[in-house]
Design an enzyme around this catalytic site. Structure first.
Site, PDB file in Angstrom:
ATOM      1  N   LYS A  84       0.518  -0.903  -0.348  1.00  0.00           N
ATOM      2  CA  LYS A  84      -0.035  -0.156  -0.371  1.00  0.00           C
ATOM      3  C   LYS A  84       0.612   1.329  -0.391  1.00  0.00           C
ATOM      4  O   LYS A  84       0.628   1.865  -0.384  1.00  0.00           O
ATOM      5  CB  LYS A  84      -1.407  -0.169   1.131  1.00  0.00           C
ATOM      6  CG  LYS A  84      -1.731  -0.910   1.162  1.00  0.00           C
ATOM      7  CD  LYS A  84      -2.619  -1.794   2.653  1.00  0.00           C
ATOM      8  CE  LYS A  84      -3.444  -2.827   2.384  1.00  0.00           C
ATOM      9  NZ  LYS A  84      -4.531  -3.045   3.680  1.00  0.00           N
TER      10      LYS A  84
ATOM     11  N   GLN B 161      -4.383  -1.426  10.577  1.00  0.00           N
ATOM     12  CA  GLN B 161      -4.453  -2.488   9.437  1.00  0.00           C
ATOM     13  C   GLN B 161      -4.603  -3.639  10.099  1.00  0.00           C
ATOM     14  O   GLN B 161      -4.291  -4.086  11.907  1.00  0.00           O
ATOM     15  CB  GLN B 161      -2.594  -3.795   8.948  1.00  0.00           C
ATOM     16  CG  GLN B 161      -2.875  -4.922   8.036  1.00  0.00           C
ATOM     17  CD  GLN B 161      -3.004  -4.173   6.960  1.00  0.00           C
ATOM     18  OE1 GLN B 161      -3.714  -2.893   6.235  1.00  0.00           O
ATOM     19  NE2 GLN B 161      -3.867  -5.591   6.688  1.00  0.00           N
TER      20      GLN B 161
ATOM     21  N   ASP C 299     -10.519   2.752   5.006  1.00  0.00           N
ATOM     22  CA  ASP C 299     -11.295   1.455   5.046  1.00  0.00           C
ATOM     23  C   ASP C 299     -12.409   0.983   5.083  1.00  0.00           C
ATOM     24  O   ASP C 299     -12.315   0.536   4.799  1.00  0.00           O
ATOM     25  CB  ASP C 299     -10.276   1.154   5.899  1.00  0.00           C
ATOM     26  CG  ASP C 299      -9.202  -0.278   6.059  1.00  0.00           C
ATOM     27  OD1 ASP C 299      -9.147  -0.941   5.101  1.00  0.00           O
ATOM     28  OD2 ASP C 299      -8.385   0.176   6.982  1.00  0.00           O
TER      29      ASP C 299
HETATM   30  N1  GUN Z   1      -5.810  -6.706   6.450  1.00  0.00           N
HETATM   31  C1  GUN Z   1      -6.954  -7.726   5.735  1.00  0.00           C
HETATM   32  N2  GUN Z   1      -7.738  -7.250   4.808  1.00  0.00           N
HETATM   33  C2  GUN Z   1      -7.812  -5.552   5.021  1.00  0.00           C
HETATM   34  C3  GUN Z   1      -8.124  -3.955   4.719  1.00  0.00           C
HETATM   35  O1  GUN Z   1      -8.779  -4.302   3.713  1.00  0.00           O
HETATM   36  N3  GUN Z   1      -7.712  -3.545   5.156  1.00  0.00           N
HETATM   37  C4  GUN Z   1      -7.224  -3.415   6.556  1.00  0.00           C
HETATM   38  N4  GUN Z   1      -7.225  -2.568   7.667  1.00  0.00           N
HETATM   39  N5  GUN Z   1      -7.069  -4.390   7.197  1.00  0.00           N
HETATM   40  C5  GUN Z   1      -6.998  -5.567   6.232  1.00  0.00           C
END
Ligand code: GUN
Length: 296
Positions: free
Chosen positions: A55, A99, A122
Protein backbone atom coordinates in the site's frame (compact mmCIF):
# COMPACT_ATOMS: atom_id res chain seq x y z
CA UNK A 1 -11.19 -24.42 -21.26
CA UNK A 2 -7.55 -24.88 -20.35
CA UNK A 3 -6.08 -21.70 -21.83
CA UNK A 4 -5.56 -18.58 -19.75
CA UNK A 5 -8.29 -16.77 -21.71
CA UNK A 6 -10.82 -16.96 -18.88
CA UNK A 7 -8.58 -15.13 -16.40
CA UNK A 8 -9.67 -11.76 -15.00
CA UNK A 9 -6.53 -9.64 -14.88
CA UNK A 10 -6.70 -7.78 -11.57
CA UNK A 11 -3.29 -6.19 -12.05
CA UNK A 12 -4.22 -4.60 -15.38
CA UNK A 13 -7.62 -3.41 -14.14
CA UNK A 14 -6.13 -2.01 -10.91
CA UNK A 15 -3.57 -0.13 -13.02
CA UNK A 16 -6.48 1.42 -14.99
CA UNK A 17 -8.18 2.55 -11.77
CA UNK A 18 -4.92 4.11 -10.55
CA UNK A 19 -4.31 5.87 -13.90
CA UNK A 20 -7.76 7.46 -13.66
CA UNK A 21 -6.79 8.96 -10.29
CA UNK A 22 -3.87 10.90 -11.78
CA UNK A 23 -5.88 13.85 -13.17
CA UNK A 24 -7.68 14.16 -9.82
CA UNK A 25 -4.32 14.17 -8.03
CA UNK A 26 -3.12 16.82 -10.46
CA UNK A 27 -6.14 19.02 -9.71
CA UNK A 28 -5.47 18.64 -5.98
CA UNK A 29 -1.82 19.55 -6.58
CA UNK A 30 -2.74 22.78 -8.37
CA UNK A 31 -4.70 23.69 -5.23
CA UNK A 32 -1.64 22.92 -3.10
CA UNK A 33 -3.07 19.68 -1.69
CA UNK A 34 -1.07 16.46 -1.46
CA UNK A 35 -3.24 13.62 -0.13
CA UNK A 36 -1.83 12.06 3.03
CA UNK A 37 -2.49 8.48 4.10
CA UNK A 38 -1.43 7.35 7.59
CA UNK A 39 -0.96 3.63 8.21
CA UNK A 40 -0.91 2.01 11.62
CA UNK A 41 0.46 -1.48 12.08
CA UNK A 42 0.49 -3.16 15.51
CA UNK A 43 2.92 -6.05 15.93
CA UNK A 44 4.92 -7.92 13.31
CA UNK A 45 2.36 -10.15 11.57
CA UNK A 46 4.33 -11.10 8.42
CA UNK A 47 1.33 -10.83 6.07
CA UNK A 48 0.38 -7.39 7.45
CA UNK A 49 3.95 -6.20 6.88
CA UNK A 50 3.72 -7.25 3.24
CA UNK A 51 0.25 -5.72 2.71
CA UNK A 52 1.11 -2.37 4.29
CA UNK A 53 4.39 -2.32 2.33
CA UNK A 54 2.45 -2.74 -0.94
CA UNK A 55 0.00 0.00 0.00
CA UNK A 56 2.88 2.37 0.84
CA UNK A 57 4.59 1.62 -2.45
CA UNK A 58 1.46 2.28 -4.52
CA UNK A 59 0.82 5.52 -2.61
CA UNK A 60 4.39 6.67 -3.34
CA UNK A 61 4.02 5.85 -7.05
CA UNK A 62 0.93 8.08 -7.22
CA UNK A 63 2.44 10.93 -5.21
CA UNK A 64 0.26 10.27 -2.16
CA UNK A 65 2.22 11.03 1.01
CA UNK A 66 2.19 8.21 3.54
CA UNK A 67 3.71 7.24 6.84
CA UNK A 68 3.46 3.96 8.73
CA UNK A 69 3.28 4.01 12.51
CA UNK A 70 4.61 0.65 13.71
CA UNK A 71 3.59 -0.10 17.29
CA UNK A 72 4.81 -3.04 19.39
CA UNK A 73 2.50 -6.03 19.81
CA UNK A 74 1.99 -5.21 23.52
CA UNK A 75 0.83 -1.62 22.88
CA UNK A 76 -2.14 -0.82 25.16
CA UNK A 77 -5.42 -0.01 23.44
CA UNK A 78 -5.34 3.45 25.05
CA UNK A 79 -2.07 4.28 23.28
CA UNK A 80 -3.46 3.30 19.90
CA UNK A 81 -6.56 5.41 20.60
CA UNK A 82 -4.32 8.36 21.51
CA UNK A 83 -2.41 8.03 18.22
CA UNK A 84 -5.69 7.93 16.26
CA UNK A 85 -6.84 11.05 18.08
CA UNK A 86 -3.69 12.88 16.94
CA UNK A 87 -4.11 11.67 13.35
CA UNK A 88 -7.81 12.64 13.39
CA UNK A 89 -6.88 16.21 14.36
CA UNK A 90 -3.95 16.59 11.96
CA UNK A 91 -5.15 18.23 8.71
CA UNK A 92 -2.22 16.84 6.72
CA UNK A 93 -3.63 13.29 7.02
CA UNK A 94 -6.74 12.75 4.89
CA UNK A 95 -6.90 8.98 5.30
CA UNK A 96 -6.16 6.70 8.26
CA UNK A 97 -5.82 2.92 8.01
CA UNK A 98 -5.25 0.53 10.92
CA UNK A 99 -4.16 -2.78 9.43
CA UNK A 100 -6.10 -5.86 10.58
CA UNK A 101 -5.67 -8.25 12.31
CA UNK A 102 -5.02 -6.48 15.62
CA UNK A 103 -3.58 -8.22 18.71
CA UNK A 104 -6.21 -9.96 20.83
CA UNK A 105 -6.04 -7.51 23.74
CA UNK A 106 -7.12 -4.66 21.44
CA UNK A 107 -10.83 -4.41 20.69
CA UNK A 108 -10.92 -3.87 16.94
CA UNK A 109 -14.45 -2.41 16.99
CA UNK A 110 -13.33 0.31 19.43
CA UNK A 111 -10.38 1.16 17.22
CA UNK A 112 -12.38 1.40 14.00
CA UNK A 113 -15.02 3.50 15.75
CA UNK A 114 -12.30 5.95 16.88
CA UNK A 115 -11.27 6.96 13.35
CA UNK A 116 -13.04 10.04 12.00
CA UNK A 117 -15.61 8.71 9.49
CA UNK A 118 -14.45 11.27 6.89
CA UNK A 119 -10.87 9.92 7.16
CA UNK A 120 -11.95 6.26 7.37
CA UNK A 121 -10.68 5.17 3.95
CA UNK A 122 -11.03 1.51 5.04
CA UNK A 123 -14.78 2.00 5.48
CA UNK A 124 -14.83 0.06 8.77
CA UNK A 125 -16.31 2.80 10.99
CA UNK A 126 -19.90 2.00 12.08
CA UNK A 127 -21.11 5.17 10.32
CA UNK A 128 -19.59 4.05 7.00
CA UNK A 129 -20.83 0.48 7.47
CA UNK A 130 -24.27 1.93 8.20
CA UNK A 131 -24.19 4.14 5.11
CA UNK A 132 -23.24 1.12 3.03
CA UNK A 133 -26.19 -0.85 4.38
CA UNK A 134 -28.51 2.10 3.71
CA UNK A 135 -27.19 2.57 0.18
CA UNK A 136 -25.92 6.09 0.97
CA UNK A 137 -23.15 6.82 -1.56
CA UNK A 138 -21.63 9.46 0.74
CA UNK A 139 -19.77 6.87 2.82
CA UNK A 140 -16.56 4.97 2.21
CA UNK A 141 -16.99 1.39 0.98
CA UNK A 142 -14.46 -1.15 2.36
CA UNK A 143 -11.70 -1.61 -0.19
CA UNK A 144 -11.92 -5.34 -0.94
CA UNK A 145 -15.69 -5.40 -1.58
CA UNK A 146 -15.40 -2.19 -3.64
CA UNK A 147 -12.50 -3.74 -5.55
CA UNK A 148 -14.43 -6.94 -6.32
CA UNK A 149 -17.40 -4.92 -7.62
CA UNK A 150 -15.15 -2.75 -9.79
CA UNK A 151 -13.10 -5.71 -11.05
CA UNK A 152 -16.07 -7.59 -12.47
CA UNK A 153 -17.73 -4.47 -13.91
CA UNK A 154 -14.53 -3.59 -15.76
CA UNK A 155 -14.09 -7.21 -16.89
CA UNK A 156 -17.49 -6.89 -18.61
CA UNK A 157 -19.39 -9.09 -16.12
CA UNK A 158 -22.76 -7.81 -14.92
CA UNK A 159 -23.93 -8.14 -11.32
CA UNK A 160 -27.46 -7.14 -12.35
CA UNK A 161 -29.87 -9.96 -11.51
CA UNK A 162 -27.05 -12.45 -11.04
CA UNK A 163 -27.17 -15.01 -8.25
CA UNK A 164 -24.05 -14.23 -6.23
CA UNK A 165 -22.99 -16.75 -3.61
CA UNK A 166 -20.52 -15.37 -1.07
CA UNK A 167 -18.59 -17.78 1.15
CA UNK A 168 -17.58 -16.07 4.40
CA UNK A 169 -19.36 -13.50 6.59
CA UNK A 170 -16.36 -11.53 7.86
CA UNK A 171 -16.61 -7.79 8.52
CA UNK A 172 -13.83 -7.01 6.01
CA UNK A 173 -15.19 -8.85 2.95
CA UNK A 174 -18.26 -11.11 3.13
CA UNK A 175 -20.71 -8.97 5.07
CA UNK A 176 -19.98 -5.61 3.40
CA UNK A 177 -19.83 -7.27 -0.05
CA UNK A 178 -23.31 -8.74 0.48
CA UNK A 179 -24.58 -5.28 1.50
CA UNK A 180 -22.98 -3.66 -1.55
CA UNK A 181 -24.20 -6.13 -4.17
CA UNK A 182 -27.80 -6.36 -2.99
CA UNK A 183 -28.33 -2.58 -3.34
CA UNK A 184 -30.94 -1.43 -5.83
CA UNK A 185 -28.33 0.46 -7.82
CA UNK A 186 -26.30 0.30 -11.01
CA UNK A 187 -23.33 -2.08 -10.74
CA UNK A 188 -25.26 -4.08 -8.10
CA UNK A 189 -28.84 -5.37 -8.00
CA UNK A 190 -27.70 -8.95 -7.47
CA UNK A 191 -29.46 -11.76 -5.63
CA UNK A 192 -27.09 -12.55 -2.78
CA UNK A 193 -26.69 -15.75 -0.79
CA UNK A 194 -24.26 -15.39 2.13
CA UNK A 195 -22.88 -18.75 3.24
CA UNK A 196 -20.78 -19.45 6.34
CA UNK A 197 -19.58 -22.18 8.67
CA UNK A 198 -23.11 -23.10 9.81
CA UNK A 199 -24.60 -23.25 6.29
CA UNK A 200 -26.22 -26.58 5.46
CA UNK A 201 -25.69 -28.11 2.02
CA UNK A 202 -23.05 -25.54 1.21
CA UNK A 203 -21.94 -27.21 -2.02
CA UNK A 204 -25.53 -27.08 -3.31
CA UNK A 205 -25.68 -23.32 -2.73
CA UNK A 206 -22.35 -22.92 -4.50
CA UNK A 207 -23.53 -24.86 -7.54
CA UNK A 208 -26.46 -22.43 -7.95
CA UNK A 209 -24.13 -19.44 -8.20
CA UNK A 210 -23.71 -17.37 -11.34
CA UNK A 211 -20.89 -15.63 -9.49
CA UNK A 212 -19.13 -17.42 -6.61
CA UNK A 213 -16.98 -15.35 -4.24
CA UNK A 214 -14.72 -17.32 -1.89
CA UNK A 215 -13.73 -15.24 1.13
CA UNK A 216 -13.69 -17.54 4.11
CA UNK A 217 -9.97 -18.12 4.50
CA UNK A 218 -9.85 -21.90 4.07
CA UNK A 219 -7.10 -23.12 1.72
CA UNK A 220 -8.46 -24.50 -1.59
CA UNK A 221 -11.94 -24.99 -0.11
CA UNK A 222 -13.82 -24.52 -3.40
CA UNK A 223 -13.44 -27.68 -5.49
CA UNK A 224 -14.57 -28.40 -9.04
CA UNK A 225 -17.75 -30.19 -7.91
CA UNK A 226 -18.94 -26.99 -6.18
CA UNK A 227 -18.85 -24.85 -9.31
CA UNK A 228 -21.46 -24.78 -12.06
CA UNK A 229 -19.70 -24.93 -15.43
CA UNK A 230 -19.52 -21.41 -16.85
CA UNK A 231 -19.83 -19.66 -13.47
CA UNK A 232 -17.63 -16.68 -12.58
CA UNK A 233 -15.29 -17.47 -9.66
CA UNK A 234 -13.66 -14.80 -7.47
CA UNK A 235 -10.94 -15.97 -5.08
CA UNK A 236 -10.32 -13.58 -2.18
CA UNK A 237 -8.36 -15.98 0.04
CA UNK A 238 -4.68 -15.66 0.89
CA UNK A 239 -3.58 -18.70 2.91
CA UNK A 240 -0.06 -19.80 3.75
CA UNK A 241 0.22 -23.60 3.74
CA UNK A 242 3.08 -25.98 4.43
CA UNK A 243 5.04 -27.12 1.36
CA UNK A 244 8.32 -28.87 2.15
CA UNK A 245 9.27 -28.69 -1.54
CA UNK A 246 9.51 -24.86 -1.36
CA UNK A 247 12.60 -23.03 -0.11
CA UNK A 248 10.76 -21.39 2.82
CA UNK A 249 8.75 -24.56 3.53
CA UNK A 250 5.45 -22.80 2.71
CA UNK A 251 3.47 -21.43 -0.22
CA UNK A 252 0.42 -19.21 -0.68
CA UNK A 253 -2.87 -20.62 -1.91
CA UNK A 254 -6.32 -19.11 -2.33
CA UNK A 255 -9.72 -20.33 -1.10
CA UNK A 256 -10.24 -21.92 -4.54
CA UNK A 257 -8.54 -25.09 -5.80
CA UNK A 258 -7.47 -23.13 -8.87
CA UNK A 259 -6.02 -25.93 -11.03
CA UNK A 260 -9.25 -27.94 -11.03
CA UNK A 261 -11.73 -25.02 -11.02
CA UNK A 262 -10.18 -22.84 -13.74
CA UNK A 263 -10.98 -25.22 -16.65
CA UNK A 264 -14.71 -25.24 -15.92
CA UNK A 265 -15.18 -21.63 -14.77
CA UNK A 266 -16.54 -19.09 -17.26
CA UNK A 267 -14.17 -16.46 -15.84
CA UNK A 268 -11.92 -16.68 -12.79
CA UNK A 269 -9.61 -14.38 -10.84
CA UNK A 270 -6.04 -15.60 -10.56
CA UNK A 271 -4.52 -15.50 -7.10
CA UNK A 272 -2.21 -13.60 -6.77
CA UNK A 273 -3.01 -10.99 -9.41
CA UNK A 274 -6.80 -10.89 -8.99
CA UNK A 275 -8.51 -9.24 -6.03
CA UNK A 276 -5.36 -8.12 -4.13
CA UNK A 277 -4.30 -5.31 -6.49
CA UNK A 278 -7.91 -4.07 -6.63
CA UNK A 279 -8.04 -3.70 -2.83
CA UNK A 280 -5.02 -1.41 -3.00
CA UNK A 281 -6.40 0.56 -5.96
CA UNK A 282 -9.68 1.20 -4.12
CA UNK A 283 -7.75 2.34 -1.05
CA UNK A 284 -6.01 4.95 -3.21
CA UNK A 285 -9.38 5.89 -4.71
CA UNK A 286 -10.89 6.38 -1.24
CA UNK A 287 -7.86 8.42 -0.15
CA UNK A 288 -8.10 10.78 -3.12
CA UNK A 289 -11.81 11.21 -2.41
CA UNK A 290 -11.10 11.91 1.27
CA UNK A 291 -8.54 14.58 0.32
CA UNK A 292 -10.98 16.17 -2.15
CA UNK A 293 -13.81 16.23 0.39
CA UNK A 294 -11.76 17.41 3.35
CA UNK A 295 -10.19 20.29 1.39
CA UNK A 296 -13.23 21.34 -0.68
N1 GUN B 1 -6.58 -6.83 6.58
C1 GUN B 1 -7.02 -7.55 5.53
N2 GUN B 1 -7.68 -6.75 4.66
C2 GUN B 1 -7.65 -5.50 5.18
C3 GUN B 1 -8.17 -4.23 4.75
O1 GUN B 1 -8.79 -4.09 3.69
N3 GUN B 1 -7.93 -3.19 5.57
C4 GUN B 1 -7.25 -3.32 6.75
N4 GUN B 1 -7.08 -2.24 7.49
N5 GUN B 1 -6.78 -4.47 7.18
C5 GUN B 1 -6.97 -5.55 6.39
Amino acid sequence: MTSSSNLIDGRAIAAQVLEELRPRLERLRTRGVQPGLAFVRVGEDPASRVYVGRKEKTAAELGIRSHTHVLPEATPESELLALLDRLNRDDSWHGILVQAPLPRHIRAERIYAAIRPDKDVDGFHPVNMGRLLLGDPGGFVPCTPAGIQELLVRAGISWEGAHVVILGRGNIVGKPLAALLCQKAPRANATVTLCHSATRNLAEHCRRADILVAAMGVPEFVRADMVRPGAVVVDVGVNRVADPARPGGTRLVGDVAFAEVQPLAGRITPNPGGVGPMTIAMLMHNTVRAAETLTA
